[in-house]
Design a protein around this motif. Sequence first.
Motif, mmCIF file in Angstrom:
data_model
loop_
_atom_site.group_PDB
_atom_site.id
_atom_site.type_symbol
_atom_site.label_atom_id
_atom_site.label_comp_id
_atom_site.label_asym_id
_atom_site.label_seq_id
_atom_site.Cartn_x
_atom_site.Cartn_y
_atom_site.Cartn_z
ATOM 1 N N GLU A 278 0.836 -1.206 0.000
ATOM 2 C CA GLU A 278 0.000 0.000 0.000
ATOM 3 C C GLU A 278 0.867 1.251 0.000
ATOM 4 N N SER A 279 1.923 1.231 0.804
ATOM 5 C CA SER A 279 2.813 2.389 0.878
ATOM 6 C C SER A 279 3.520 2.619 -0.452
ATOM 7 N N ALA A 280 4.003 1.552 -1.066
ATOM 8 C CA ALA A 280 4.733 1.680 -2.333
ATOM 9 C C ALA A 280 3.822 2.132 -3.469
ATOM 10 N N LEU A 281 2.567 1.686 -3.444
ATOM 11 C CA LEU A 281 1.620 2.041 -4.494
ATOM 12 C C LEU A 281 0.889 3.351 -4.215
ATOM 13 N N GLY A 282 0.902 3.795 -2.961
ATOM 14 C CA GLY A 282 0.160 4.997 -2.587
ATOM 15 C C GLY A 282 -1.336 4.793 -2.610
ATOM 16 N N LYS A 283 -1.787 3.554 -2.373
ATOM 17 C CA LYS A 283 -3.211 3.233 -2.376
ATOM 18 C C LYS A 283 -3.527 2.295 -1.223
ATOM 19 N N THR A 284 -4.773 2.289 -0.793
ATOM 20 C CA THR A 284 -5.216 1.421 0.295
ATOM 21 C C THR A 284 -5.957 0.223 -0.279
ATOM 22 N N ALA A 285 -5.662 -0.932 0.238
ATOM 23 C CA ALA A 285 -6.293 -2.156 -0.257
ATOM 24 C C ALA A 285 -7.679 -2.339 0.337
ATOM 25 N N ASP A 286 -8.582 -2.879 -0.469
ATOM 26 C CA ASP A 286 -9.892 -3.335 -0.003
ATOM 27 C C ASP A 286 -9.715 -4.786 0.433
ATOM 28 N N LYS A 287 -9.702 -5.018 1.730
ATOM 29 C CA LYS A 287 -9.305 -6.320 2.263
ATOM 30 C C LYS A 287 -10.515 -7.178 2.610
ATOM 31 N N LYS A 288 -10.478 -8.428 2.153
ATOM 32 C CA LYS A 288 -11.445 -9.452 2.536
ATOM 33 C C LYS A 288 -10.683 -10.543 3.287
ATOM 34 N N PHE A 289 -11.302 -11.091 4.299
ATOM 35 C CA PHE A 289 -10.619 -12.072 5.141
ATOM 36 C C PHE A 289 -11.262 -13.437 5.000
ATOM 37 N N ALA A 290 -10.411 -14.476 5.010
ATOM 38 C CA ALA A 290 -10.888 -15.844 4.792
ATOM 39 C C ALA A 290 -10.068 -16.796 5.660
ATOM 40 N N PRO A 291 -10.588 -18.016 5.877
ATOM 41 C CA PRO A 291 -9.844 -18.991 6.694
ATOM 42 C C PRO A 291 -8.592 -19.492 5.979
ATOM 43 N N LEU A 292 -7.760 -20.192 6.734
ATOM 44 C CA LEU A 292 -6.569 -20.836 6.182
ATOM 45 C C LEU A 292 -6.977 -21.847 5.119
ATOM 46 N N GLN A 293 -6.231 -21.883 4.036
ATOM 47 C CA GLN A 293 -6.537 -22.783 2.931
ATOM 48 C C GLN A 293 -5.880 -24.149 3.118
ATOM 49 N N PRO A 294 -6.468 -25.216 2.547
ATOM 50 C CA PRO A 294 -5.853 -26.547 2.655
ATOM 51 C C PRO A 294 -4.429 -26.546 2.106
ATOM 52 N N GLY A 295 -3.522 -27.131 2.872
ATOM 53 C CA GLY A 295 -2.137 -27.216 2.441
ATOM 54 C C GLY A 295 -1.281 -26.032 2.827
ATOM 55 N N ASP A 296 -1.893 -24.940 3.311
ATOM 56 C CA ASP A 296 -1.111 -23.781 3.708
ATOM 57 C C ASP A 296 -0.460 -23.995 5.070
ATOM 58 N N VAL A 297 0.692 -23.389 5.251
ATOM 59 C CA VAL A 297 1.420 -23.416 6.516
ATOM 60 C C VAL A 297 1.170 -22.091 7.224
ATOM 61 N N VAL A 298 0.996 -22.134 8.527
ATOM 62 C CA VAL A 298 0.661 -20.914 9.261
ATOM 63 C C VAL A 298 1.834 -19.937 9.276
ATOM 64 N N ASP A 299 3.017 -20.393 9.660
ATOM 65 C CA ASP A 299 4.166 -19.503 9.794
ATOM 66 C C ASP A 299 5.418 -20.160 9.214
ATOM 67 N N THR A 300 6.306 -19.344 8.620
ATOM 68 C CA THR A 300 7.620 -19.816 8.205
ATOM 69 C C THR A 300 8.675 -18.850 8.741
ATOM 70 N N PHE A 301 9.808 -19.397 9.121
ATOM 71 C CA PHE A 301 10.863 -18.599 9.753
ATOM 72 C C PHE A 301 12.155 -19.403 9.600
ATOM 73 N N ALA A 302 13.106 -18.861 8.857
ATOM 74 C CA ALA A 302 14.333 -19.596 8.527
ATOM 75 C C ALA A 302 15.453 -19.309 9.508
ATOM 76 N N ASP A 303 16.045 -20.364 10.001
ATOM 77 C CA ASP A 303 17.352 -20.269 10.647
ATOM 78 C C ASP A 303 18.388 -20.441 9.542
ATOM 79 N N VAL A 304 19.113 -19.380 9.214
ATOM 80 C CA VAL A 304 20.061 -19.433 8.098
ATOM 81 C C VAL A 304 21.506 -19.503 8.588
ATOM 82 N N SER A 305 21.702 -19.871 9.839
ATOM 83 C CA SER A 305 23.048 -19.858 10.408
ATOM 84 C C SER A 305 23.983 -20.838 9.707
ATOM 85 N N ARG A 306 23.465 -22.005 9.294
ATOM 86 C CA ARG A 306 24.329 -22.975 8.612
ATOM 87 C C ARG A 306 24.816 -22.422 7.283
#
Length: 339
Positions: A278-306
């Motif tokens: 929104e900030s980059a485009l200078g516009k506000t999104a019209d947001k609709k909300f929906a449940p988690l979809q089949p196969g989706d993961v809730v959160d991802t977070f990488a440990d990149v130390s290796r």
Amino acid sequence: MKFLVTGAAGFIGFHTAQRLINEGHDVLGVDNLNAYYSPRLKQARLAELDAAAATASGNWSFLRGDLADKAFVETLFSDNRFDRVIHLAAQAGVRHSLDHPDEYVQSNIVAFVHLLEACRHAGMPHLVYASTSSVYGANTKVPFSETDAVDHPLQLYAATKRANELMAHSYSHLFGLPTTGLRFFTVYGPWGRPDMAPWLFADAIQNGRPITLFNNGIHSRDFTYVGDIVDGILRSAEAIPEAGGAYSAPDRSSAPFQVFNIGNSRPATLMDFVTALESALGKTADKKFAPLQPGDVVDTFADVSRLSDATGYAPKVDLEEGVQRFIDWFVEYNALTDS
């Protein structure tokens, strides 16, 4: 050096080939240019690579072909000698795999075994290939580490990528083929895929259409700028694994085999990403909300130390800067294609 980059007309493959060309390497790109998303975009990427090669010291060439075609792969390797193979070709997309499983078997399994066989017989010094953070499935321990169990993928796409890791290990063990798998976390940036959220959201916001935020927009992703990803890929290509270690963890082996997370290690919520758009485009999104979809993961977070320890990898582009770069390209590209 001479590199084979598969999936060279794809998002990450294009950026990887472009960096190599600009650094003066010889690059042979391969892609089947399938219609999963617009071949026009893929052709535009190839045109950019042609333009980069016109002013670079290295050579660039492209072959259209399907790695699931064994004869094509055999001819590819009999006609060329490569110093490195960077395998980024795959059938991507989590939701697409729910309805088109056969495409994933052909593109991600059959094609990969053909490539492994070709690398084996060619005595390839190093094969680097794309895996995915999706192999972590419903893992709730964060950040995700290469030592975590990855035995319960939530979609066929993730299962095929985990299969690639196992197949690579078998070739590393049996034939001494050095292999490195890179578990990509959510990648975004210029020349991205039109089926992914950054493009879909940007297009909708720019044109006043609503966007749908699954899981009510509260799940998080380790959004990683594509330039940082390419840096990690090329660093990994030079970090050739050696045989002789101990079987001490899922990501390590006595074979010349390794697996790395490659992400930003600074996850943001989907709402944070939309705010940056929104900030980059200078516009506000019209947001609709929906449940988690089949196969989706809730959160991802990488440990990149290796990866950092092995190669010096350190992502540099933060979310706001990366999104601005994406939008600058997105607006320019769409203005050209609409004219």
